[in-house]
Design an enzyme around this catalytic site. Structure first.
Site, short mmCIF file in Angstrom:
data_model
loop_
_atom_site.label_atom_id
_atom_site.label_comp_id
_atom_site.label_asym_id
_atom_site.label_seq_id
_atom_site.Cartn_x
_atom_site.Cartn_y
_atom_site.Cartn_z
CD GLU A 57 4.41 0.32 6.98
OE1 GLU A 57 5.21 0.50 7.71
OE2 GLU A 57 3.84 1.27 6.23
CG ASP A 84 -0.19 0.04 2.75
OD1 ASP A 84 0.77 -0.82 2.57
OD2 ASP A 84 -0.59 0.69 3.52
ZN LIG Z 1 6.79 2.44 4.15
#
Ligand SMILES: [Zn+2]
Length: 383
Positions: free
Chosen positions: A144, A82
């Site tokens: 993340e 992401d």
């Molecule tokens: Zn990163």
């Protein structure tokens, strides 16, 4: 044997063109399956066994575990799929179109950190026809940048299992063995409104919050007295009182007041214990003021991370890069991979200075050296 695996630049091009923003704001949050499917196609065409792991309770989000070879031990090369949201109007190029200029690749995720995948795959390509003694695992995680639900799901599932893990976050190719944790927390106080002329008509949330602020500042002083690690640029744990909202009018007793703060613990400090300490210290304030006080974690938090400074992988990374292992100020998925029993470092191409801002780029000069470095790591830990 589906999609043939394209060149490094062609892969980077496709990944940047596949938006995968993760955000705590639902209207900005996107699926990462486009990125996962591309990686799965390329890696399976190279002979990796692939497992797409849907994230429980998060439709449209998945991790990918791609494994080459079998055996005990092995090496994980890990990245998140992401990106953060962006402001296209502030960019000089389209953030979703890979743009070459001034010996740099521009695009959202070039350095943080979709760019790591083509580099890791390029390094892995050299080993696909060699019998590996220990597996090489390419790991691609979800979210993340927002909740770390991808890494949490892996920790919960107890996989992947390997002996070593390199997380390719942008560290300018310098090994990182330690970072602080991160918590974002709220204190909400519900009092009772009333006419300001008679304090007995209400219970002021704002007056209670004043004591809460004092108590949090005392707690911070104690933490900074008790915990210190001079391997960090900011050696103490920090607490930032970030925002406060409450009340509506000078002549009303304030019925509601809310505070949000962040706390960055050092290795050795436990997130749950910190939360319990805060709650225990604030409870008497609520009783004294006759208000209802609740504490809330705004997200589950990132634990602090510290590997041994002389671990096998830290030493090897220092030797191969020529840099001493360091600490950084940002959080990563490292504590979750470490929890799985792996000797874990953070080490990747590109600089954190270019991450999370317009005109994010990856310098050409970082690419070939990182491929070469990862080839050496694979040769060391998998052959
Ligand atoms: Zn990163």
């Amino acid at each position: 044997m589906s999609t043939p695996c394209p060149s490094l630049v062609a892969m980077l091009n496709e990944l940047i063109a596949s938006p995968s923003i993760s955000c705590t704001r639902a209207d900005l949050d996107q699926s990462n399956l486009g990125v996962i499917e591309k990686l799965e196609g390329w890696l399976s065409s190279l002979g990796f066994r692939t497992e797409v792991m849907p994230i429980p309770g998060q439709p449209g989000k998945a991790n990918l575990i791609a494994t080459l070879g079998t055996g005990p031990g092995g090496l994980v090369l890990s990245g998140h799929t992401d990106t953060v949201p962006c402001n296209p109007e502030l960019w000089n190029s389209d953030p979703f179109k890979l743009t070459e200029k001034d010996n740099r690749f521009y695009g959202l995720g070039t350095c943080d950190m979709k760019g790591f995948f083509p580099i890791a795959i390029e390094a892995a390509r050299k080993f696909v026809d060699q019998p590996l003694q220990q597996p090489l695992i390419i790991l691609a995680t979800a979210d993340e940048e927002s909740s770390m639900c991808g890494a949490r799901a892996l920790a919960e599932a107890g996989k992947p299992k390997a002996r070593y893990a390199i997380i390719g976050e942008p560290t300018s190719m310098q090994p990182i063995y330690m970072h602080k944790g991160m918590m974002m927390e709220a204190v909400r106080i519900q009092g009772r409104a009333g006419h300001s002329s008679d304090p007995s008509l209400g219970a002021s949330a704002l007056e209670a919050m004043r004591d809460v602020l004092n108590e949090l500042v005392s707690f911070r002083q104690e933490l900074q007295r008790d915990f210190r690690n001079s391997d960090f640029k900011i050696a103490e744990p920090t607490m930032n009182l970030g925002c406060i909202h409450g009340g509506d009018n000078p002549n009303r007793i304030c019925a509601r007041c809310e505070l949000e703060y962040d706390l960055r613990p050092l290795p050795g400090m436990n997130l749950e214990n910190l939360r319990e300490d805060v709650t225990r210290r604030l409870t008497p304030i609520a009783e004294a003021h006759g208000v209802i006080l609740t504490t809330e974690a705004l997200f589950p938090g990132i634990p602090p991370f510290a590997n041994q400074k002389d671990s096998d992988l830290v030493k090897m990374a220092e030797k191969l890069t020529g840099y001493q292992a360091q600490s950084v100020a940002f959080g990563t998925e490292a504590p979750f991979l470490q929890d799985l029993g792996m000797d874990t470092i953070v080490l990747g191409p590109g600089s954190i200075d270019q991450a999370h801002q317009p005109d994010e780029y990856l310098a050409f000069s970082q690419i070939e050296p990182t491929v070469a470095l990862l080839e050496k790591m694979i040769a060391t830990y998998c052959l």
